[in-house]
Design an enzyme around this catalytic site. Structure first.
Site, PDB file in Angstrom:
ATOM      1  N   TRP A  19       0.851  -1.203   0.000  1.00 41.10           N
ATOM      2  CA  TRP A  19       0.000   0.000   0.000  1.00 41.10           C
ATOM      3  C   TRP A  19       0.883   1.250   0.000  1.00 41.10           C
ATOM      4  O   TRP A  19       1.824   1.338   0.784  1.00 41.10           O
ATOM      5  CB  TRP A  19      -0.910  -0.001   1.229  1.00 41.10           C
ATOM      6  CG  TRP A  19      -1.804   1.190   1.323  1.00 41.10           C
ATOM      7  CD1 TRP A  19      -2.386   1.866   0.302  1.00 41.10           C
ATOM      8  CD2 TRP A  19      -2.208   1.852   2.529  1.00 41.10           C
ATOM      9  NE1 TRP A  19      -3.138   2.906   0.785  1.00 41.10           N
ATOM     10  CE2 TRP A  19      -3.045   2.920   2.146  1.00 41.10           C
ATOM     11  CE3 TRP A  19      -1.944   1.636   3.883  1.00 41.10           C
ATOM     12  CZ2 TRP A  19      -3.624   3.779   3.081  1.00 41.10           C
ATOM     13  CZ3 TRP A  19      -2.520   2.484   4.816  1.00 41.10           C
ATOM     14  CH2 TRP A  19      -3.357   3.550   4.411  1.00 41.10           C
ATOM     15  N   TYR A  47      -4.835  -0.266  -4.544  1.00 47.66           N
ATOM     16  CA  TYR A  47      -3.494   0.320  -4.395  1.00 47.66           C
ATOM     17  C   TYR A  47      -2.954   0.872  -5.720  1.00 47.66           C
ATOM     18  O   TYR A  47      -1.919   1.525  -5.748  1.00 47.66           O
ATOM     19  CB  TYR A  47      -2.487  -0.703  -3.838  1.00 47.66           C
ATOM     20  CG  TYR A  47      -2.831  -1.280  -2.485  1.00 47.66           C
ATOM     21  CD1 TYR A  47      -3.847  -0.745  -1.695  1.00 47.66           C
ATOM     22  CD2 TYR A  47      -2.125  -2.373  -1.987  1.00 47.66           C
ATOM     23  CE1 TYR A  47      -4.157  -1.296  -0.469  1.00 47.66           C
ATOM     24  CE2 TYR A  47      -2.425  -2.927  -0.757  1.00 47.66           C
ATOM     25  CZ  TYR A  47      -3.457  -2.384  -0.010  1.00 47.66           C
ATOM     26  OH  TYR A  47      -3.758  -2.936   1.207  1.00 47.66           O
ATOM     27  N   GLN A 157      -7.728 -10.704   6.728  1.00 42.55           N
ATOM     28  CA  GLN A 157      -6.587  -9.789   6.845  1.00 42.55           C
ATOM     29  C   GLN A 157      -7.057  -8.555   7.601  1.00 42.55           C
ATOM     30  O   GLN A 157      -7.965  -7.853   7.140  1.00 42.55           O
ATOM     31  CB  GLN A 157      -6.060  -9.395   5.454  1.00 42.55           C
ATOM     32  CG  GLN A 157      -4.867  -8.465   5.576  1.00 42.55           C
ATOM     33  CD  GLN A 157      -4.289  -7.993   4.245  1.00 42.55           C
ATOM     34  OE1 GLN A 157      -4.227  -6.784   4.002  1.00 42.55           O
ATOM     35  NE2 GLN A 157      -3.854  -8.905   3.410  1.00 42.55           N
ATOM     36  N   SER A 184      -0.627  -3.603   8.669  1.00 38.96           N
ATOM     37  CA  SER A 184      -0.075  -2.535   9.519  1.00 38.96           C
ATOM     38  C   SER A 184       0.538  -3.131  10.794  1.00 38.96           C
ATOM     39  O   SER A 184       0.259  -2.630  11.900  1.00 38.96           O
ATOM     40  CB  SER A 184      -1.142  -1.500   9.874  1.00 38.96           C
ATOM     41  OG  SER A 184      -1.716  -0.950   8.710  1.00 38.96           O
ATOM     42  N   LYS A 227       4.880  -3.194   5.307  1.00 41.40           N
ATOM     43  CA  LYS A 227       5.333  -2.472   4.112  1.00 41.40           C
ATOM     44  C   LYS A 227       6.691  -1.850   4.441  1.00 41.40           C
ATOM     45  O   LYS A 227       6.898  -1.311   5.528  1.00 41.40           O
ATOM     46  CB  LYS A 227       4.327  -1.380   3.756  1.00 41.40           C
ATOM     47  CG  LYS A 227       4.764  -0.484   2.597  1.00 41.40           C
ATOM     48  CD  LYS A 227       5.261   0.849   3.078  1.00 41.40           C
ATOM     49  CE  LYS A 227       5.619   1.794   1.943  1.00 41.40           C
ATOM     50  NZ  LYS A 227       6.215   3.044   2.466  1.00 41.40           N
TER      51      LYS A 227
HETATM   52  P1  NAP Z   1       3.206  -0.922   8.416  1.00 41.02           P
HETATM   53  O1  NAP Z   1       3.735  -2.069   7.653  1.00 41.02           O
HETATM   54  O2  NAP Z   1       2.682  -1.142   9.769  1.00 41.02           O
HETATM   55  O3  NAP Z   1       4.317   0.230   8.488  1.00 41.02           O
HETATM   56  C1  NAP Z   1       4.968   0.730   7.344  1.00 41.02           C
HETATM   57  C2  NAP Z   1       5.877   1.867   7.780  1.00 41.02           C
HETATM   58  O4  NAP Z   1       6.892   1.352   8.634  1.00 41.02           O
HETATM   59  C3  NAP Z   1       6.578   2.547   6.611  1.00 41.02           C
HETATM   60  O5  NAP Z   1       6.659   3.920   6.936  1.00 41.02           O
HETATM   61  C4  NAP Z   1       7.961   1.923   6.606  1.00 41.02           C
HETATM   62  O6  NAP Z   1       8.965   2.799   6.162  1.00 41.02           O
HETATM   63  C5  NAP Z   1       8.178   1.671   8.075  1.00 41.02           C
HETATM   64  N1  NAP Z   1       9.064   0.522   8.296  1.00 41.02           N
HETATM   65  C6  NAP Z   1       8.967  -0.699   7.712  1.00 41.02           C
HETATM   66  N2  NAP Z   1       9.912  -1.525   8.191  1.00 41.02           N
HETATM   67  C7  NAP Z   1      10.620  -0.800   9.100  1.00 41.02           C
HETATM   68  C8  NAP Z   1      11.723  -1.089   9.912  1.00 41.02           C
HETATM   69  N3  NAP Z   1      12.284  -2.304   9.917  1.00 41.02           N
HETATM   70  N4  NAP Z   1      12.202  -0.109  10.739  1.00 41.02           N
HETATM   71  C9  NAP Z   1      11.639   1.112  10.747  1.00 41.02           C
HETATM   72  N5  NAP Z   1      10.583   1.454   9.980  1.00 41.02           N
HETATM   73  C10 NAP Z   1      10.074   0.498   9.170  1.00 41.02           C
HETATM   74  O7  NAP Z   1       2.068  -0.133   7.627  1.00 41.02           O
HETATM   75  P2  NAP Z   1       1.042  -0.337   6.445  1.00 41.02           P
HETATM   76  O8  NAP Z   1       1.627   0.012   5.131  1.00 41.02           O
HETATM   77  O9  NAP Z   1      -0.171   0.358   6.890  1.00 41.02           O
HETATM   78  O10 NAP Z   1       0.672  -1.880   6.435  1.00 41.02           O
HETATM   79  C11 NAP Z   1       1.423  -2.847   5.734  1.00 41.02           C
HETATM   80  C12 NAP Z   1       0.642  -3.449   4.592  1.00 41.02           C
HETATM   81  O11 NAP Z   1      -0.586  -4.011   5.055  1.00 41.02           O
HETATM   82  C13 NAP Z   1       0.186  -2.484   3.512  1.00 41.02           C
HETATM   83  O12 NAP Z   1       1.240  -2.066   2.678  1.00 41.02           O
HETATM   84  C14 NAP Z   1      -0.859  -3.295   2.820  1.00 41.02           C
HETATM   85  O13 NAP Z   1      -0.283  -4.255   1.950  1.00 41.02           O
HETATM   86  C15 NAP Z   1      -1.541  -3.952   4.015  1.00 41.02           C
HETATM   87  N6  NAP Z   1      -2.712  -3.173   4.460  1.00 41.02           N
HETATM   88  C16 NAP Z   1      -3.941  -3.696   4.226  1.00 41.02           C
HETATM   89  C17 NAP Z   1      -5.067  -2.995   4.588  1.00 41.02           C
HETATM   90  C18 NAP Z   1      -6.419  -3.608   4.337  1.00 41.02           C
HETATM   91  O14 NAP Z   1      -7.426  -2.890   4.433  1.00 41.02           O
HETATM   92  N7  NAP Z   1      -6.492  -4.875   4.035  1.00 41.02           N
HETATM   93  C19 NAP Z   1      -4.983  -1.749   5.230  1.00 41.02           C
HETATM   94  C20 NAP Z   1      -3.717  -1.245   5.481  1.00 41.02           C
HETATM   95  C21 NAP Z   1      -2.587  -1.967   5.107  1.00 41.02           C
HETATM   96  P3  NAP Z   1       9.656   2.724   4.708  1.00 41.02           P
HETATM   97  O15 NAP Z   1       8.558   2.568   3.692  1.00 41.02           O
HETATM   98  O16 NAP Z   1      10.365   4.006   4.633  1.00 41.02           O
HETATM   99  O17 NAP Z   1      10.602   1.560   4.672  1.00 41.02           O
END
Ligand code: NAP
Length: 272
Positions: A19, A47, A157, A184, A227
Site C-alpha cells: 500500500w 493500491y 486480513q 499494519s 510495508k
Molecule cells: P506498516 O507495515 O505497519 O508500516 C509501514 C511503515 O513502517 C513505513 O513507513 C515503513 O517505512 C516503516 N518501516 C517498515 N519496516 C521498518 C523497519 N524495519 N524499521 C523502521 N521502519 C520500518 O504499515 P502499512 O503500510 O499500513 O501496512 C502494511 C501493509 O498491510 C500495507 O502495505 C498493505 O499491503 C496492508 N494493508 C492492508 C489494509 C487492508 O485494508 N487490508 C490496510 C492497510 C494496510 P519505509 O517505507 O520508509 O521503509
C-alpha cells in the site's frame, strides 16, 4: 523464512505490503524484496500498483509458483459477475493466470455477503485464484462469510499489532483454521518509538520493528505483511526468525488500546 501451514498451504510468515508503493518505486521495491528472499506479496485493486507488482514478479528470478500473491477486490463490486470481472482484470494487470489468494477488501454494508462470496467462489472455480478470503471483517462478519462460502475462507486480513491484538478474532480464527494476516503490523510505523519494544529488543539486539513483527508471527496461525521501501527495512523485517520472545515478553508487548492504536497510526502516517 518460516511458514505457517493453513489448509495444506505453506504461507511465508513475513510478506511484503505494498500500500502506497506506486510506479517505479513499487517495481523496484518488490523486485528487491523478491531478490532478498520475500516470497509473499500483498497488493489490492485499490493500491493502483498491480501492474508494477506483476512486472517486478516477472523481472525477478523467482518462479511464479514460489511466490504467494494476494490481491483484493474493491468493495464497491457488489455483484457476483462484477467480482469475477474485476478479479480477471487484476490477474491481467498482474500478468498471472491466477493469484494465490483473493480477498474482499472491506465489508460493504450495501452488499450482500452471500453474493460477494459467491463471486469469490466463482473466481476460484474459474481458476483466477487458489484461495478466497476477506479483509477487515469482524468476528461476526467472518462467521457470516464462512457460512456463505462453499470454499473455505482462507484468511481474514486485519489490522494487527501490539496495540490492536484482535483477541476475539484471533481465537475464532484458531478454532476454525482461518489464517490471520496482520496488516499494519508496525502500526504504520507508529510502534517504532515504543519503549517496551525497544527494551525487549535490546536483549536480542533487535529493533522495535523486529520485535513487533516477531510478536505477531510467533503466534500460531498469524502471518504479517509489513510495508517497507528501503532495503535496510526490507532486510530487517525478514530477520526475525533467529530469536524467540519469552511468554512473559509476549504478554508484556500486547497492550490493547484504542488510544495507542489511533495515536500510533497517526504518528506513523504523518510522522508526528
Ligand atoms: P506498516 O507495515 O505497519 O508500516 C509501514 C511503515 O513502517 C513505513 O513507513 C515503513 O517505512 C516503516 N518501516 C517498515 N519496516 C521498518 C523497519 N524495519 N524499521 C523502521 N521502519 C520500518 O504499515 P502499512 O503500510 O499500513 O501496512 C502494511 C501493509 O498491510 C500495507 O502495505 C498493505 O499491503 C496492508 N494493508 C492492508 C489494509 C487492508 O485494508 N487490508 C490496510 C492497510 C494496510 P519505509 O517505507 O520508509 O521503509
Amino acid at each position: 523464512m518460516e511458514f505457517t501451514d493453513v489448509r495444506g498451504e505453506r504461507v511465508p510468515k513475513v510478506g511484503l505490503g505494498t500500500w502506497r508503493l506506486e510506479g517505479e518505486e513499487c517495481f523496484r521495491t518488490v523486485r528487491t524484496a523478491l531478490e532478498l528472499g520475500y516470497r509473499h506479496v500483498d497488493t489490492a485493486q485499490a493500491y493502483d500498483n498491480e501492474r508494477q507488482v506483476g512486472r517486478a514478479l516477472a523481472a525477478s528470478s523467482v518462479d511464479r509458483d514460489d511466490a504467494f500473491l494476494t490481491t483484493k477486490v474493491w468493495p464497491g463490486y457488489t455483484d457476483r459477475e462484477e467480482v469475477v470481472r474485476s478479479a480477471a482484470a487484476s490477474c491481467s494487470r498482474l500478468g498471472v493466470e491466477s493469484v494465490d489468494l483473493l480477498l474482499i477488501h472491506w465489508p460493504n454494508p450495501l452488499a450482500s455477503t452471500a453474493e460477494v462470496m459467491a463471486g469469490l467462489n466463482d473466481c476460484r472455480d474459474r481458476g483466477l485464484t487458489r484461495h478466497v478470503g476477506v479483509s477487515n471483517f469482524s468476528t461476526s462478519q467472518l462467521r457470516t462469510a464462512r457460512a456463505a462460502s462453499d470454499a473455505p475462507v482462507f484468511t481474514d486480513q486485519v489490522q494487527f499489532h501490539p496495540f490492536r491484538p484482535q483477541r476475539d478474532l484471533r481465537a475464532y480464527c484458531r478454532a476454525h483454521d482461518v489464517l490471520l494476516t496482520a496488516y499494519s503490523p508496525l502500526a504504520h510505523g507508529g510502534v517504532l518509538r515504543d519503549d517496551v519494544l525497544r527494551e525487549v529488543g535490546v536483549r536480542y539486539d533487535k529493533s522495535p520493528a523486529q520485535v513487533a513483527l516477531r510478536w505477531a508471527v510467533q503466534q500460531e496461525g498469524v502471518v504479517a505483511v509489513p510495508k517497507a521501501s528501503s532495503e535496510t527495512h526490507l532486510r530487517e523485517n525478514l530477520d526475525v526468525f533467529d530469536f524467540e520472545l519469552s511468554e512473559a515478553e509476549m504478554v508484556r508487548i500486547e497492550r490493547p488500546s484504542r488510544l495507542r492504536t489511533g495515536a500510533s497510526m497517526l504518528r506513523g502516517r504523518f510522522g508526528v
